[in-house]
Design a protein around this motif. Structure first.
Motif, short mmCIF file in Angstrom:
data_model
loop_
_atom_site.label_atom_id
_atom_site.label_comp_id
_atom_site.label_asym_id
_atom_site.label_seq_id
_atom_site.Cartn_x
_atom_site.Cartn_y
_atom_site.Cartn_z
N SER A 1 -4.95 10.01 0.80
CA SER A 1 -4.90 9.10 -0.31
C SER A 1 -5.01 7.99 0.00
O SER A 1 -5.80 7.71 -0.82
CB SER A 1 -3.46 9.53 -0.54
OG SER A 1 -2.74 8.63 0.16
N ARG A 2 -4.67 7.74 1.08
CA ARG A 2 -5.53 5.97 1.24
C ARG A 2 -7.07 5.75 1.62
O ARG A 2 -7.70 5.06 1.13
CB ARG A 2 -4.56 5.52 2.89
CG ARG A 2 -4.62 4.02 2.77
CD ARG A 2 -3.82 3.83 3.89
NE ARG A 2 -3.06 4.23 3.82
CZ ARG A 2 -2.73 4.89 5.26
NH1 ARG A 2 -3.23 4.43 6.54
NH2 ARG A 2 -1.12 5.74 5.51
N ALA B 1 -13.18 9.99 11.32
CA ALA B 1 -13.94 10.93 11.48
C ALA B 1 -13.75 12.84 10.90
O ALA B 1 -14.28 12.96 9.74
CB ALA B 1 -15.12 11.19 12.32
N ALA B 2 -12.92 13.34 11.58
CA ALA B 2 -12.30 14.46 11.30
C ALA B 2 -11.29 14.65 10.41
O ALA B 2 -11.77 15.69 9.97
CB ALA B 2 -11.64 14.76 13.26
N VAL B 3 -10.73 14.18 10.23
CA VAL B 3 -9.71 13.58 9.27
C VAL B 3 -10.80 13.59 7.51
O VAL B 3 -10.16 13.74 6.56
CB VAL B 3 -8.51 12.91 9.07
CG1 VAL B 3 -7.79 13.21 7.76
CG2 VAL B 3 -7.80 13.84 10.33
N LEU B 4 -11.17 12.59 7.38
CA LEU B 4 -11.79 11.74 6.39
C LEU B 4 -13.51 11.63 6.06
O LEU B 4 -13.60 11.83 5.54
CB LEU B 4 -11.67 10.43 6.23
CG LEU B 4 -10.63 9.83 6.19
CD1 LEU B 4 -9.42 8.10 6.57
CD2 LEU B 4 -9.39 10.30 4.79
N THR C 1 0.92 -0.93 -0.11
CA THR C 1 0.14 -0.18 0.48
C THR C 1 0.93 0.75 -0.43
O THR C 1 1.82 1.39 0.65
CB THR C 1 -0.28 0.07 1.35
OG1 THR C 1 0.33 -0.23 2.34
CG2 THR C 1 -1.80 -0.99 1.53
N ALA C 2 0.65 2.19 -0.73
CA ALA C 2 1.34 3.42 -0.92
C ALA C 2 1.63 3.99 0.62
O ALA C 2 0.61 4.23 0.71
CB ALA C 2 1.30 4.16 -2.43
N VAL D 1 -11.49 3.26 9.54
CA VAL D 1 -10.83 3.03 10.04
C VAL D 1 -9.41 1.65 9.74
O VAL D 1 -11.19 0.49 9.68
CB VAL D 1 -10.70 2.98 11.54
CG1 VAL D 1 -9.32 3.08 12.17
CG2 VAL D 1 -11.38 3.98 11.66
N GLU D 2 -9.15 1.25 9.32
CA GLU D 2 -8.75 -0.15 9.88
C GLU D 2 -7.99 -0.27 11.07
O GLU D 2 -6.64 0.27 11.32
CB GLU D 2 -7.28 -0.08 8.03
CG GLU D 2 -6.95 -1.23 7.90
CD GLU D 2 -7.80 -2.33 6.81
OE1 GLU D 2 -8.42 -3.59 7.78
OE2 GLU D 2 -7.96 -1.90 6.34
#
Lengths: 403, 338, 430
Positions: free
Chosen positions: B30-31, B67-70, B16-17, B76-77
């Motif tokens: 980006s992920r 939630a805040a970021v995405l 995964t990059a 979440v993984e």
């Protein structure tokens, strides 16, 4: 005036590196070496970059610092103010301890099960097959977990308390609890060394007597009794000296006090659980090796021995086993090696072996993952290589005898 | 050759990059997923339920940050980690945030190069004994056999405690909480020691919880909190202020129930700044204006998360204690949002 | 004449009716006497063994019989049992999906790993049983690609491109082989890579074809993970093991040295330390911008581990071949690659199969060790999420028994196969 001309001097051409089998191997080796160095260099570069980015460094300074944690079973003096290095040494010794104990019991179990599987007694043969198959086909980790759970169900020291206790000590001197086994400990008083010396001399005496008797038998055909004189030589002088010196060796019997048994030698639960699990697991494999070894001996040997009038027990011990041993021992030693490596699963039962100290708490507390794992592997490698060296030495000795 | 192709395919599947070094925020964006390290299972703090959904107090922090970021609390993984693997997982960039009731200590913060972004639970190491033993103080434990969960600071605290009180003990190190329980219940050890919250959670699962007492001594300070890699301060700020937003939300009475109503605008400028209707706080940490609103809406404010996962109504049954707001005599004190 | 008979009273004229053998010498009694009580030692052993078996049945029997299958938690089990000893098998009925597939595999997709498992059995059959039609090997060859698609999901085109790449590579290899084995291999490899690159370019435009829901590697768990690690690592380690074995037999000192050091190092350390490397060290050895996930690092380490063991097995096979085979190959004028590929390896591999199967069984059992580094395989599921949950905290025997049973069934079948095969091979040689 030479009689024959020299063959034309070959000039070396680059294409020979590929087409000439004499040189081609150099090309291949050179390529392999370059690839290897390139690969290693690449990994090292990555390591350095990653460590620099994370702001970490490789350092073994932590080994000298106080470990800060306690270890429940230790062969040498250790307290939580000793260094991480000493904790690791305690771990190494614990690994060797459980491996040594495990190898002995696994061998005993394995020989019994292996011979039992070939027994004429149907029930025993079937039982041994079930044992061998059940343990060989289930992962050792699951067995360690199961046996650890079984050990936990043994009586707790609390059950020994009270007017009518739920559990009692075996013969009043040994306590089997789910915290471990408590056995009496000898106490060395003044003068005990005399008794010990006499005892050691008696052991030597027994061997001397037996070799003398054997010689006599072979030379003259006269058969001296073997059994009772050996026992007498072994015990009588020691017991006499023991009483003459005023009974200098005492026994400390474990006693229930406070929370737990005190005194005596304590074999902690993790050690017991791991020891038991590794022995029965490896015992199943050794049983197969023993069985294969016995079956490898030609049937004619048994028949020849029987025709000499030997009884079945003696056939086994005098004719079959000595020959089978040569087949059995090499794979059994590699089972010892496996047992030693499997002892690293101590982590699942809380036994403080090398993986538990250096690869466990020390690694967790210091966070020095690379250093700890590297040391861990080196220690195991050292142990394995020593065992392999013994195996090879043995193999060579057997080989020489054959030719 | 066929096999090596398979390896190649696996590599493609597994790669995964993502840069471990810096700009974690960009990577996460980006992920499209936040990689969050949690325990392999501790009731109330992080454990997957029967459907495989992670639940718990630490899990809620991960979800709030996601939630805040995405903008999606489920993005979440969860990466289960043990005491041994957690720090490497974070240092090597496998995870972006470690929320695994980890004690904030000097050496972890400095020598191991991490940054603790705050404290989400103030804990302390305690002892649990069967009532039948009649022990009332940890100082009476001379000669006892003690079960400890390894891989934590508890071993060191325990050794220190017994050394300073000059009493003896036999340690029984245990890998997981679940394995310590039968040992303790069958009497293979007299005492079980771990963080007091863990003791309460463990006792809650017993057949007869009433037969066991937690001793009054708390022998250590265990500020548990999420942590990130040292050096990426932008990402550290986001994690830190998300946690603060949850705490502040409780202080100002923002709940998951009334958050929509409040985000329409209130007469309290602090609430408005948190919820993004006033000021430019979101832009300062590289997020949009509603970042904190989403974080709070994900699982509620700190009090709601606490009550839902480990509060007195749950099987774990922890009282707020030190973890009450400063206004209620606790230690939770969010810096001002301005 | 009849008088004569009456005088000789002791001569019988008719045969006696066949008598029953004495009770001690027939049926179950004889069997018992010769098999159970042939001497006093055996009798004691029999009685002790019998006592133990009866005791076991009496203690475990009720526990099984009282077992509950449909409660929702251990507390409820205790309530229903009400002090009676009994198992709480409900944990298996409630959590079986997690035990088999892990926590995160989408539950509506369980048919995929199940189908992959069935296909694996079909694909393995022609390799394991020589009697089956060789045409079935096509299934074996296709299996990795289909399984990859089934397990990880995404579009089937990924697998198709991989397959096309392999086929093209193989064709190029067969054409280029006459210039030398190594050159042929290199050409084949380059051709395959080219095809994959082209595939990578086309892929976005065909992404919609036959799409299965993608599943990340880390979402796989339970017994499936054990199976996957076992199968993938053994398959990958076979070619590496062969190369290492040949390397160790080689006359080139550097190649031999590299092989020996690698094999002895790997065999000298426990698997668990290698797994520690995978979990806490390996990540530092990759470039900072790559981020391999744990399962891949574990696959790398386990593959290294098993290839060292397989190399030793194959070395044994190589050493067991008569020297004449090597000399015959040389005298035919075959070069090294040809001799190995056409003469030596086919024979050496054939006699190594039982050994390889043993290594495979051992490795499959060892995949449970990944639970120590926080992966949720079968054992990891039990020790982690299930025992840590409030509902099932305290259920041990049922779970460990189930795990032991699953492994036993799998490993016992494989080892029975291996023994069967050994018998087959033995008759071939005599």
């Amino acid at each position: 005036m030479t009689a024959y001309t020299d063959p034309p001097k070959e000039s070396f051409q680059l294409s020979q590196l590929i087409h000439d089998t004499r040189y081609r191997s150099y090309t291949f080796q050179f390529i392999a070496l370059v690839l290897l160095l390139f690969g290693l260099g690449y990994l090292t570069m990555n390591l350095i970059t990653n460590l620099r980015v994370a702001g970490l460094s490789i350092s073994y300074g932590f080994l000298g610092q106080p470990a800060g944690y306690d270890i429940n079973q230790s062969l040498i003096d250790y307290n939580n103010q000793d260094s991480h290095l000493r904790a690791s040494i305690v771990g190494v010794l614990n690994t060797l301890l459980v491996a040594f104990l495990g190898c002995i019991t696994a061998t005993i179990l394995g020989v019994f099960a292996g011979v039992g599987r070939l027994s004429k007694n149907w029930l025993i043969a079937k039982l041994m097959s079930v044992y061998v198959e059940a343990f060989r086909n289930v992962p050792v980790l699951i067995w360690i977990l199961i046996i650890s759970t079984i050990v936990t169900v043994m009586p707790s020291p609390r059950d020994f308390k009270g007017e009518t206790p739920d559990a009692e000590m075996l013969f009043g001197i040994i306590a089997f609890t789910n915290r471990g086994i408590y056995i009496p400990k000898p106490v060395w008083l003044e003068g005990s060394w005399v008794v010990v010396t006499v005892f050691i001399l008696s052991v030597i005496g027994v061997f001397a007597y037996r070799s003398y008797a054997k010689k006599l038998l072979f030379n003259t055909g006269k058969l001296l009794p073997m059994g009772w004189p050996s026992v007498a030589i072994l015990l009588v002088p020691s017991i006499l000296v023991y009483f003459i010196m005023g009974r200098p060796i005492g026994v400390e019997i474990p006693e229930l006090g406070g929370f737990n048994f005190k005194g005596g030698v304590a074999l902690q639960r993790p050690l017991i659980a791991l020891w038991l699990a590794l022995s029965v697991y490896t015992g199943a494999f050794i049983a197969e090796n023993v069985r294969a070894g016995i079956q490898a001996i030609n049937r004619g040997q048994t028949e020849a021995a029987a025709s000499l009038g030997l009884r079945p027990g003696r056939i086994m011990s005098l004719v079959i086993l000595p020959q089978a041993l040569r087949v059995i021992i090499p794979p059994v030693i590699s089972q010892y090696l496996n047992l030693t490596k499997n002892s690293s699963l101590a982590i699942a039962v809380g036994y403080m072996d090398l993986t538990g100290t250096l690869g466990g708490i020390t690694l967790n507390q210091t966070g020095r993952a690379i250093e700890c794992v590297l040391m861990l592997m080196l220690f195991y490698l050292l142990i394995s290589l020593s065992i392999s060296a013994i195996m090879n030495a043995y193999n060579n000795r057997v080989k020489l005898k054959e030719r | 050759m066929k096999k090596s192709v398979f390896l190649g395919a696996l590599t493609v599947a597994g790669l995964t990059a993502g840069a471990a070094a810096a700009a974690t925020l960009d990577d996460v964006k980006s992920r499209g997923k936040l990689n969050c390290g949690v325990t392999t299972g501790l009731v109330g703090f992080a454990a997957p339920d029967a459907n495989g959904e992670w639940q718990g107090f630490d899990v809620a922090v991960c979800r709030a940050v996601a939630a805040a970021v995405l903008g999606d609390p489920t993005a979440v993984e969860f990466v289960p980690t043990t005491g041994k693997t957690r720090f490497t997982a974070l240092a090597s960039g496998e995870i972006d945030l470690l929320a695994r009731n980890t004690t904030w200590t000097f050496s972890r913060d400095t020598d191991l190069k991490f940054d603790f972004v705050g404290v989400n639970y103030y804990d302390g190491q305690g002892f649990m004994v069967p009532k039948a033993l009649g022990v009332t103080s940890a100082k009476e434990l001379d000669g006892a056999t003690v079960c400890i969960q390894t891989g934590t600071t508890t071993e060191l605290n325990l050794a220190d405690f017994f050394r300073t009180n000059n009493i003896e003990y036999t340690p029984v190190p245990i890998e997981t909480n679940a394995e310590a329980q039968p040992l303790y219940l069958e009497g293979a050890c007299d005492v079980y020691t771990t963080d007091a919250s863990g003791l309460a959670a463990t006792r809650a699962a017993f057949e007869t919880p009433g037969d066991h007492v937690i001793l009054p001594e708390i022998i250590s300070k265990e500020p548990l909190g999420p942590l990130v890699r040292h050096g990426d301060n932008e990402w550290g700020d986001i994690a830190s202020w998300t946690l603060m937003a949850l705490i502040a939300a409780e202080e100002y009475g923002i709940t998951s129930a009334n958050i929509e109503e409040m985000s329409a605008g209130t007469n309290n400028p602090e609430i408005n700044r948190i919820l993004g209707t006033e000021g430019e706080l979101g832009a300062m940490i590289g997020l949009d204006a509603e970042w904190a609103k989403r974080a709070i809406a994900a699982g509620g404010n700190y009090g709601e998360i606490f009550a839902k996962n480990i509060g007195e109504e749950t099987p774990v049954g922890l009282a707020r204690g030190l973890n009450a707001q400063w206004t209620d005599g606790g230690l939770l004190y969010a810096p001002p949002f301005r | 004449m009849s008088d004569m008979h009456s005088h000789l009273a002791f001569v019988r004229t008719e045969m006696l009716a066949q008598q029953e053998p004495p009770i001690k010498e027939k049926g179950i009694v004889k069997w018992a006497r010769s098999n159970l009580f042939s001497n006093w030692m055996n009798s004691v052993l029999t009685i002790v063994a019998f006592y133990l078996i009866v005791k076991l049945i009496f203690s475990a029997g009720p526990w099984f019989a009282n077992g509950l299958w449909d409660t929702s938690s251990l507390a409820q089990c205790r309530e229903v049992l009400d002090g009676v000893r009994g198992a709480c098998f409900s944990v298996l009925t409630e959590r079986w999906q997690q035990l088999l597939f892990g926590i995160a595999y989408p539950s509506d997709q369980y048919w995929r790993p199940t189908l992959a498992f069935v296909l694996m059995l079909v694909a393995a059959a022609p390799v394991l049983f020589v009697a089956l039609p060789r045409a079935m090997l096509v299934i074996t060859a296709l299996f990795p690609f289909v399984a990859y698609w089934l397990l990880w999901g995404g579009t089937i085109m990924t697998s198709v491109f991989l397959l096309i790449g392999v086929i093209v590579g193989y064709l190029v290899f067969t054409k280029a082989e006459r210039f030398g084995f190594v050159l042929g291999l290199a050409a084949g490899l380059i051709a395959a890579v080219v095809v994959w690159k082209i595939g990578g370019v086309i892929k976005p435009s065909v992404d919609g074809i036959m799409v299965l829901e993608p599943v990340a590697s880390r979402d796989m768990g339970g017994f499936m993970l054990n199976m996957m690690l076992g199968v993938v690592c053994i398959s990958l380690s076979l070619p590496i093991g062969i190369m290492l074995a040949l390397g160790r037999q080689s006359h080139m000192p550097i190649i031999k040295g590299i092989s020996v050091v690698f094999i002895e190092f790997i065999r000298g350390v426990p698997l668990i330390t290698l797994l520690f490397v995978a979990s806490v060290v390996l990540a530092y050895f990759f470039p900072p911008e790559t981020n391999m996930d744990l399962i891949l690092r574990v696959i790398i380490m386990i593959t290294m581990f098993s290839s060292a063991y397989i190399a030793e097995v194959i070395r044994g096979g190589l050493a067991a071949l008569p020297k004449g085979q090597y000399e015959a190959a040389d005298s035919l004028g075959l070069d090294y690659a040809q001799a190995m590929r056409l003469i030596i390896l086919p024979q050496a591999l054939k006699i190594s199969i039982p050994g390889i199967v043993n290594v495979a069984v051992g490795l499959f059992k060892d995949t449970t060790l990944v639970s120590v580094i926080s992966m949720f395989d079968l054992v990891g599921m039990i020790r982690g999420p299930i025992l840590a949950s409030t509902e099932w905290n305290g259920v041990y025997w049922e779970l460990y028994g189930f795990a032991a049973l699953l492994f036993f069934v799998t490993c016992y079948s494989i080892s029975q196969y291996s023994q069967w095969l050994e018998r087959q091979l033995r008759t071939d040689h005599r």
